[in-house]
Motif scaffolding. Structure first.
Motif, PDB file in Angstrom:
ATOM      1  N   ASP A  84       3.888  -3.096  41.375  1.00 64.53           N
ATOM      2  CA  ASP A  84       4.271  -1.921  40.747  1.00 64.53           C
ATOM      3  C   ASP A  84       5.841  -1.626  41.118  1.00 64.53           C
ATOM      4  N   GLU A  85       6.349  -0.442  40.701  1.00 61.32           N
ATOM      5  CA  GLU A  85       7.835  -0.434  41.033  1.00 61.32           C
ATOM      6  C   GLU A  85       8.130  -0.232  42.542  1.00 61.32           C
ATOM      7  N   GLN A 144       5.032  -8.897  41.360  1.00 58.82           N
ATOM      8  CA  GLN A 144       5.524  -7.351  41.159  1.00 58.82           C
ATOM      9  C   GLN A 144       4.486  -6.229  40.965  1.00 58.82           C
TER      10      GLN A 144
END
Length: 123
Positions: free
Chosen positions: A37-38, A35
């Motif tokens: 970033d968001e 992951q």
């Protein structure tokens, strides 16, 4: 010049469902799941024995889920591969015998179509 295809993006709707399908049912190796970033998740999976991987995730593939059609993977034995896929719960086609090879097809949960080819004997 030397060109090598390293990664093929595969568009999916549900990254976790697709990862589970490709790893647990098809038998790909899970190389990376990050992951970033968001908005970006990068999941790299590699077919057994392949130098080329696929990538699924969020924020990295712009194609519509299910729009990948006919990426071909070379296999050693169409009958054995089909049997193994069926045993793992993958809906694999019958073996299609052609002068240029023996083929098995299957789709992932989003409808991305894969073609497996056993090459004909040479020479």
């Amino acid at each position: 010049m030397s060109w090598k295809i390293e990664v093929v993006p595969v568009p999916v709707t549900d990254v976790d469902r697709a990862k589970k399908f490709y790893v647990e049912q098809v038998g790909f190796h899970a190389d990376h799941d990050h992951q970033v970033d968001e908005t970006v998740r990068f999941v790299q999976l590699t077919p057994p024995g392949s130098a080329c991987s696929i990538v699924i995730g969020t924020g990295i593939v712009e194609m519509e889920p299910g729009s990948l059609r006919g990426v071909m993977i070379v296999i050693d034995d169409a009958e054995a591969t089909r049997r193994e896929l069926l045993e793992r719960g993958v809906d694999a086609s019958e073996v299609d015998v052609q002068p240029w090879g023996r083929f098995v097809r299957f789709s992932d949960p989003d409808g991305n179509l894969w073609v497996l080819q056993e090459l004909p004997a040479r020479g």
